[in-house]
Scaffold this motif. Structure first.
Motif, PDB file in Angstrom:
ATOM      1  N   HIS A 110       2.401  13.048  -0.278  1.00  0.00           N
ATOM      2  CA  HIS A 110       2.610  11.622   0.081  1.00  0.00           C
ATOM      3  C   HIS A 110       2.509  11.457   1.633  1.00  0.00           C
ATOM      4  CE1 HIS A 110       3.966   9.795  -3.645  1.00  0.00           C
ATOM      5  NE2 HIS A 110       4.872  10.940  -3.927  1.00  0.00           N
ATOM      6  N   GLU A 111       2.260  10.508   2.264  1.00  0.00           N
ATOM      7  CA  GLU A 111       1.937  10.433   3.729  1.00  0.00           C
ATOM      8  C   GLU A 111       3.065  10.467   4.318  1.00  0.00           C
ATOM      9  OE1 GLU A 111       0.340   7.019   6.832  1.00  0.00           O
ATOM     10  OE2 GLU A 111       1.680   6.299   4.969  1.00  0.00           O
ATOM     11  N   GLU A 112       4.514  10.227   3.969  1.00  0.00           N
ATOM     12  CA  GLU A 112       5.777  10.702   4.676  1.00  0.00           C
ATOM     13  C   GLU A 112       6.102  11.934   4.804  1.00  0.00           C
ATOM     14  OE1 GLU A 112       5.737   8.916   1.510  1.00  0.00           O
ATOM     15  OE2 GLU A 112       5.493   6.731   2.444  1.00  0.00           O
ATOM     16  N   PHE A 149       2.709  10.890 -10.205  1.00  0.00           N
ATOM     17  CA  PHE A 149       2.023  11.628  -8.906  1.00  0.00           C
ATOM     18  C   PHE A 149       2.079  12.919  -9.308  1.00  0.00           C
ATOM     19  CE2 PHE A 149       2.331  13.653  -4.560  1.00  0.00           C
ATOM     20  CZ  PHE A 149       1.326  13.111  -3.995  1.00  0.00           C
ATOM     21  N   MET A 179       1.029  -1.180  -0.072  1.00  0.00           N
ATOM     22  CA  MET A 179       0.075   0.087   0.010  1.00  0.00           C
ATOM     23  C   MET A 179       0.874   1.215  -0.026  1.00  0.00           C
ATOM     24  SD  MET A 179      -3.208   0.761   2.446  1.00  0.00           S
ATOM     25  CE  MET A 179      -3.582  -0.748   2.555  1.00  0.00           C
ATOM     26  N   LYS A 180       0.578   2.225  -0.680  1.00  0.00           N
ATOM     27  CA  LYS A 180       1.180   3.504  -0.929  1.00  0.00           C
ATOM     28  C   LYS A 180       0.342   4.698  -0.627  1.00  0.00           C
ATOM     29  CE  LYS A 180       4.381   5.520  -3.995  1.00  0.00           C
ATOM     30  NZ  LYS A 180       5.059   5.618  -5.354  1.00  0.00           N
ATOM     31  N   LYS A 181       0.371   5.462   0.417  1.00  0.00           N
ATOM     32  CA  LYS A 181      -0.497   6.051   1.108  1.00  0.00           C
ATOM     33  C   LYS A 181      -0.383   7.737   0.546  1.00  0.00           C
ATOM     34  CE  LYS A 181      -2.110   3.599   4.910  1.00  0.00           C
ATOM     35  NZ  LYS A 181      -2.186   3.514   6.482  1.00  0.00           N
ATOM     36  N   SER A 182      -1.437   8.490   0.626  1.00  0.00           N
ATOM     37  CA  SER A 182      -1.258   9.873   0.344  1.00  0.00           C
ATOM     38  C   SER A 182      -2.272  10.557   1.127  1.00  0.00           C
ATOM     39  CB  SER A 182      -1.221  10.229  -1.071  1.00  0.00           C
ATOM     40  OG  SER A 182      -0.113   9.975  -1.673  1.00  0.00           O
ATOM     41  N   ASP A 197      -4.881   5.361  -1.088  1.00  0.00           N
ATOM     42  CA  ASP A 197      -4.174   4.201  -1.593  1.00  0.00           C
ATOM     43  C   ASP A 197      -3.881   4.554  -2.964  1.00  0.00           C
ATOM     44  OD1 ASP A 197      -2.625   2.106  -2.177  1.00  0.00           O
ATOM     45  OD2 ASP A 197      -3.803   0.545  -1.603  1.00  0.00           O
ATOM     46  N   ILE A 198      -2.463   5.006  -3.527  1.00  0.00           N
ATOM     47  CA  ILE A 198      -2.181   5.305  -4.834  1.00  0.00           C
ATOM     48  C   ILE A 198      -1.280   4.406  -5.596  1.00  0.00           C
ATOM     49  CG2 ILE A 198      -2.426   7.853  -4.192  1.00  0.00           C
ATOM     50  CD1 ILE A 198       0.800   7.700  -4.286  1.00  0.00           C
ATOM     51  N   LYS A 199      -1.460   3.148  -4.948  1.00  0.00           N
ATOM     52  CA  LYS A 199      -0.398   2.239  -5.770  1.00  0.00           C
ATOM     53  C   LYS A 199      -0.928   1.540  -6.971  1.00  0.00           C
ATOM     54  CE  LYS A 199      -2.409  -2.258  -3.393  1.00  0.00           C
ATOM     55  NZ  LYS A 199      -3.821  -1.837  -3.863  1.00  0.00           N
ATOM     56  N   ASP A 200      -1.987   1.919  -7.268  1.00  0.00           N
ATOM     57  CA  ASP A 200      -2.887   1.396  -8.625  1.00  0.00           C
ATOM     58  C   ASP A 200      -2.931   2.546  -9.539  1.00  0.00           C
ATOM     59  OD1 ASP A 200      -2.891  -1.325  -7.702  1.00  0.00           O
ATOM     60  OD2 ASP A 200      -4.931  -0.924  -7.091  1.00  0.00           O
TER      61      ASP A 200
END
Length: 90
Positions: free
Chosen positions: A80-82, A58, A1-4, A50-53
């Motif tokens: 981006h979440e980070e 970006f 999962m890649k969160k924003s 979730d931006i993984k798909d």
């Protein structure tokens, strides 16, 4: 999962949530959590997505959400979440 994190702020009007969510669905961005509030006539929404798909870069999504915000009269920001976490550390 890649969160924003997406924030939407501006004067309330009909269709803000619908237009933002339609854009996200068409961009293959999944909403994981959403919070929306109204303070008098001001709309505030925060989403964890979730931006993984996501199929486009970006930076393109950043630009398109900015343009969508201008069209509907709100400020839309995605980070981006980070980066969001680092900016909001105490």
């Amino acid at each position: 999962m890649k969160k924003s994190i997406i924030t939407v702020v501006g004067k309330d009007k009909v269709g803000i949530i619908a237009k933002v969510c339609t854009y996200l669905a068409e961009s293959h961005i999944n909403i994981l959590d959403i919070s929306q509030t109204l303070v008098q006539d001001f709309f505030n929404m925060m989403m964890i997505v979730d931006i993984k798909d996501m199929e486009k870069p970006f930076e393109t999504t950043v630009e398109e959400l900015n343009e969508l915000g201008k069209e509907i009269g709100v400020n839309i920001r995605i980070q981006h979440e980070e980066i969001f976490n680092q900016m909001h550390r105490i």
